[in-house]
Scaffold this motif. Structure first.
Motif, short mmCIF file in Angstrom:
data_model
loop_
_atom_site.label_atom_id
_atom_site.label_comp_id
_atom_site.label_asym_id
_atom_site.label_seq_id
_atom_site.Cartn_x
_atom_site.Cartn_y
_atom_site.Cartn_z
N PRO A 59 19.38 3.21 5.70
CA PRO A 59 19.90 4.56 5.48
C PRO A 59 19.02 5.33 4.50
N LEU A 60 18.95 6.64 4.70
CA LEU A 60 18.15 7.48 3.83
C LEU A 60 18.85 8.82 3.65
N LEU A 76 19.79 12.78 -2.01
CA LEU A 76 19.80 11.84 -3.12
C LEU A 76 18.39 11.43 -3.53
N VAL A 77 17.55 11.21 -2.55
CA VAL A 77 16.19 10.73 -2.84
C VAL A 77 15.36 11.82 -3.52
N LEU A 78 15.42 13.02 -3.00
CA LEU A 78 14.55 14.09 -3.49
C LEU A 78 15.22 14.98 -4.53
N GLY A 79 16.52 14.85 -4.69
CA GLY A 79 17.25 15.69 -5.64
C GLY A 79 16.70 15.69 -7.06
N PRO A 80 16.24 14.54 -7.59
CA PRO A 80 15.71 14.55 -8.97
C PRO A 80 14.48 15.43 -9.16
N LEU A 81 13.85 15.86 -8.08
CA LEU A 81 12.67 16.71 -8.20
C LEU A 81 13.05 18.19 -8.35
N ARG A 82 14.29 18.50 -8.18
CA ARG A 82 14.76 19.88 -8.28
C ARG A 82 15.13 20.21 -9.72
N ARG A 83 14.59 21.30 -10.23
CA ARG A 83 14.86 21.72 -11.61
C ARG A 83 15.77 22.94 -11.58
N GLY A 84 17.02 22.69 -11.27
CA GLY A 84 18.01 23.75 -11.26
C GLY A 84 18.14 24.41 -9.90
N PRO A 85 19.24 25.15 -9.69
CA PRO A 85 19.50 25.76 -8.39
C PRO A 85 18.51 26.83 -7.99
N PRO A 139 24.60 4.47 0.18
CA PRO A 139 23.60 3.54 0.72
C PRO A 139 22.24 4.18 0.97
N GLY A 140 22.19 5.51 0.99
CA GLY A 140 20.93 6.18 1.26
C GLY A 140 20.11 6.48 0.03
N LEU A 141 20.50 5.93 -1.13
CA LEU A 141 19.75 6.18 -2.36
C LEU A 141 18.50 5.32 -2.42
N ARG A 142 17.37 5.96 -2.58
CA ARG A 142 16.11 5.30 -2.88
C ARG A 142 15.42 6.08 -3.99
N LEU A 143 14.52 5.43 -4.70
CA LEU A 143 13.82 6.08 -5.80
C LEU A 143 12.51 6.67 -5.28
#
Length: 298
Positions: A5-6, A10-19, A98-102
């Motif tokens: 699962p991907l 969740l995977v790319l969200g940490p790259l976002r700096r605010g809305p 289950p789709g969380l990856r770093l």
């Protein structure tokens, strides 16, 4: 591409700096867009799901680099199976996500500069500064993202950051200390970008040679640039209390208590902290938020 699962958000969200981040966009069709300054130049990446598969398109001089890097960006270098939950709450969070990856971006400066902007201020202030500086000194994203109702932008090149006048930092709400740290970093940008080829611990040591970059900032960077599963953030205002509350009912936990609680996850402490945050188990806020400071009044 990574198997199993991907979850793109969740995977790319940490790259976002605010809305309002001008370098990141999630659209209603489920696509995630990134405007990136790659080693080959500016590029725009669109990632989306189609028929159970992950598809991607890219534009600009950096397009080929972005597509080559795509598997690691989506967590192909990550090994979520190496993680063993030691608490019921963590196990449930993992089961539900289950789709969380770093992610591993392979880029340092694009995470370092916004992380420095986030030092000792509210997230709203940091996001505003990033948004204003990228839009004013960056360049339009290649391809269709530049024609959005709110066009996307690629962050400035190191030399452009170095030439931003003091009053523009001031206008964006960035104090001299953070601005000076960024200026010192961009002067050695090539050396810092080389850190992507190092193990995370060595990369952090190289980053921390730059005055103004400490353990908090270096952890925030390698979590994204390296997909560092063990780079738990210390020195954070909220994280120790959240981890302490979730694992031990201790809302007053400090860094030392947090690290003790996360010790069973050695090698995977960042992933454990990420799952704890995703569980939604946080103590009710009692203290007021960090006050906003208008540096123009100082």
């Amino acid at each position: 591409m990574p198997g199993g699962p991907l979850d793109l958000g969740l995977v790319l969200g940490p790259l976002r700096r605010g809305p309002g981040d001008p370098t990141f966009r999630a659209t209603r069709d489920g696509s995630v867009w990134r405007a990136v300054r790659t080693p080959a130049g500016p590029g725009t990446l669109r990632v989306y799901g189609h028929g159970g598969e992950v598809c991607a398109q890219a534009w600009g001089p950096g397009a080929d680099w972005l597509l080559e890097q795509l598997p690691e960006l989506l967590g192909a270098a990550d090994d979520p199976e190496a993680f063993v939950p030691r608490h019921r709450l963590v196990a449930l969070a993992r089961h539900r996500r289950p789709g969380l990856r770093l992610t591993r971006t392979g880029l340092v400066l694009e995470s370092l500069i916004p992380s420095v902007l986030e030092q000792k201020v509210t997230t709203d202030e940091a996001y505003r500064a990033w948004r204003l500086l990228v839009r004013r000194f960056g360049e339009p994203a290649p391809g269709p993202a530049g024609a959005f109702e709110r066009p996307m932008w690629v962050m400035p090149a190191p030399r452009t950051w170095a030439l931003i006048p003091s009053w523009e930092w001031h206008r964006a709400g960035v104090d001299d200390k953070r601005a000076s740290t960024i200026l010192r970093a961009v002067r050695v940008a090539a050396r810092l970008e080389q850190a992507v080829a190092m193990p995370a611990a060595e990369a952090r040591a190289r980053l921390e040679v730059v005055p103004g970059i400490g353990p908090w900032t270096s952890a925030e960077v390698v979590q994204r640039s390296h997909g560092a599963a063990d780079a738990v953030t210390v020195g954070d205002l909220h994280l120790p209390g959240i981890v302490g509350w979730a694992l031990a009912g201790n809302r007053h936990a400090d860094d030392s208590v947090m690290l003790e609680l996360l010790e069973p996850y050695a090698g995977q402490r960042h992933r454990a902290a990420r799952l704890i945050l995703l569980s939604g188990q946080a103590p009710a806020r009692r203290a007021p938020k960090m006050p906003r400071v208008d540096i123009g009044l100082l």
